[in-house]
Write an enzyme that holds these catalytic residues in place. Structure first.
Site, PDB file in Angstrom:
ATOM      1  N   LEU A  17     -10.396 -79.729  14.703  1.00 12.76           N
ATOM      2  CA  LEU A  17     -10.347 -78.986  13.450  1.00 12.76           C
ATOM      3  C   LEU A  17     -11.590 -78.129  13.251  1.00 12.76           C
ATOM      4  O   LEU A  17     -11.512 -77.008  12.737  1.00 12.76           O
ATOM      5  CB  LEU A  17     -10.196 -79.962  12.277  1.00 12.76           C
ATOM      6  CG  LEU A  17      -8.982 -80.895  12.288  1.00 12.76           C
ATOM      7  CD1 LEU A  17      -8.998 -81.795  11.053  1.00 12.76           C
ATOM      8  CD2 LEU A  17      -7.682 -80.107  12.355  1.00 12.76           C
ATOM      9  N   VAL A  58     -24.763 -86.257  12.569  1.00 12.20           N
ATOM     10  CA  VAL A  58     -24.585 -86.121  11.122  1.00 12.20           C
ATOM     11  C   VAL A  58     -25.098 -87.329  10.341  1.00 12.20           C
ATOM     12  O   VAL A  58     -25.328 -87.235   9.130  1.00 12.20           O
ATOM     13  CB  VAL A  58     -23.106 -85.861  10.760  1.00 12.20           C
ATOM     14  CG1 VAL A  58     -22.640 -84.538  11.332  1.00 12.20           C
ATOM     15  CG2 VAL A  58     -22.201 -87.019  11.208  1.00 12.20           C
ATOM     16  N   TYR A 159     -11.016 -96.634   9.051  1.00 13.37           N
ATOM     17  CA  TYR A 159     -10.774 -95.198   8.914  1.00 13.37           C
ATOM     18  C   TYR A 159     -10.319 -94.847   7.504  1.00 13.37           C
ATOM     19  O   TYR A 159     -10.834 -93.921   6.875  1.00 13.37           O
ATOM     20  CB  TYR A 159      -9.723 -94.762   9.935  1.00 13.37           C
ATOM     21  CG  TYR A 159      -9.452 -93.281   9.949  1.00 13.37           C
ATOM     22  CD1 TYR A 159     -10.402 -92.383  10.415  1.00 13.37           C
ATOM     23  CD2 TYR A 159      -8.230 -92.773   9.519  1.00 13.37           C
ATOM     24  CE1 TYR A 159     -10.158 -91.021  10.449  1.00 13.37           C
ATOM     25  CE2 TYR A 159      -7.971 -91.412   9.544  1.00 13.37           C
ATOM     26  CZ  TYR A 159      -8.935 -90.543  10.014  1.00 13.37           C
ATOM     27  OH  TYR A 159      -8.686 -89.183  10.028  1.00 13.37           O
ATOM     28  N   LYS A 163     -12.288 -92.497   4.735  1.00 10.66           N
ATOM     29  CA  LYS A 163     -11.678 -91.287   4.190  1.00 10.66           C
ATOM     30  C   LYS A 163     -11.383 -91.428   2.695  1.00 10.66           C
ATOM     31  O   LYS A 163     -11.418 -90.439   1.950  1.00 10.66           O
ATOM     32  CB  LYS A 163     -10.398 -90.943   4.968  1.00 10.66           C
ATOM     33  CG  LYS A 163     -10.660 -90.570   6.421  1.00 10.66           C
ATOM     34  CD  LYS A 163     -11.618 -89.395   6.556  1.00 10.66           C
ATOM     35  CE  LYS A 163     -11.757 -88.906   7.991  1.00 10.66           C
ATOM     36  NZ  LYS A 163     -12.641 -87.731   8.114  1.00 10.66           N
ATOM     37  N   THR A 194      -5.214 -82.862  17.651  1.00 12.14           N
ATOM     38  CA  THR A 194      -6.640 -82.793  17.939  1.00 12.14           C
ATOM     39  C   THR A 194      -6.910 -83.548  19.245  1.00 12.14           C
ATOM     40  O   THR A 194      -6.010 -84.204  19.776  1.00 12.14           O
ATOM     41  CB  THR A 194      -7.453 -83.427  16.793  1.00 12.14           C
ATOM     42  OG1 THR A 194      -7.114 -84.821  16.718  1.00 12.14           O
ATOM     43  CG2 THR A 194      -7.152 -82.748  15.467  1.00 12.14           C
TER      44      THR A 194
END
Length: 251
Positions: A17, A58, A159, A163, A194
């Site tokens: 993405l 990050v 996950y 999110k 992806t």
């Protein structure tokens, strides 16, 4: 804000993405700096689109600060930040090998949630230095959640939790940054083609696509990129989460 006048940083910009977003923005005239851990791929993509690359973790404050400083040096300013960096492990809370490893859960939260916040807060600090547009706008932050935040399946505890946290960040962060003229939006993609899915067999990909009501296929990263570009230019969009999933509701 127009993409032709945008100076954007994109995390996870070396693939998936993030790469699609970087390519789309650049094709429409934006300046782009890719932030990623994959130096070889990131450097290659940046060269292809006439952008810049910063090797970035990050989850590390110093690493992100250095990347933002490089982006400001190369582009003159930052007006958009798109957070696409993330991981997805499929591990049940208790499985055949015992309980979900705590280290795996922590790593997912660190990259997907803490990493998103880390980049967003530091990008916002850079954006507040911008000269405002006539309507007061100084920038926009686009974070990436997932429909797993709402419809998490088995094996997605870490996950979905990460999110869900990204979804929860959206409105309060938008309110925090409103006086600075910085908007915050979140995209919640469904099942997209992806690199994480590309490694699966064609039969599995077909099964996943068949569950999508309309159109019955996997999402194309270019569709995410187009939505991100629309958000940049649609100045009244703020504090909202947009699903892009073909009406899929996972079960």
């Amino acid at each position: 804000m127009q993409l032709a006048n945008t100076a954007a940083i994109v995390t996870g910009g070396a693939s998936g993405l993030g790469e699609a977003t970087a390519r789309h923005f650049s094709a429409l005239g934006a300046q782009v700096t890719l932030l990623d851990r994959d130096v070889e791929r990131g450097t290659s993509v940046a060269a292809e689109i006439g952008g810049h690359f910063a090797e970035t973790d990050v989850t590390d404050e110093a690493s992100v600060k250095a990347a933002i400083e490089l982006a400001q040096e190369k582009m003159g300013r930052i007006t958009a930040a798109v957070n696409c960096a993330g991981i997805a492990d499929a591990i049940k809370t208790v499985g055949r090998d015992g309980p979900h490893p705590l280290s795996a859960f922590q790593r997912t939260i660190d990259i997907n949630l803490v990493g998103t916040f880390n980049v967003a807060r530091l990008a916002a600090d850079a954006m507040q230095q911008n000269t405002p547009e006539p309507d007061g706008a100084r920038g926009v932050i686009i974070n990436t959640a997932s429909i797993a935040a709402f419809d998490g399946q088995k094996g997605q505890a870490a996950y979905a939790a990460s999110k869900g946290g990204v979804v929860g960040l959206c409105l309060p962060m938008a309110r925090d940054l409103a006086k600075l003229g910085i908007r915050v939006m979140t995209i919640a993609p469904g099942i997209f083609m992806t690199p994480m899915l590309a490694g699966l067999g064609e039969d599995i990909q077909a099964q996943l696509a068949a569950d999508v009501p309309c159109p019955p296929r996997l999402g194309n990263p270019s569709e995410y990129a187009a939505l991100a570009g629309f958000i940049v230019q649609a100045g009244y969009l703020n504090g909202e989460v947009i699903r892009i999933d073909g009406a899929l509701r996972m079960r």
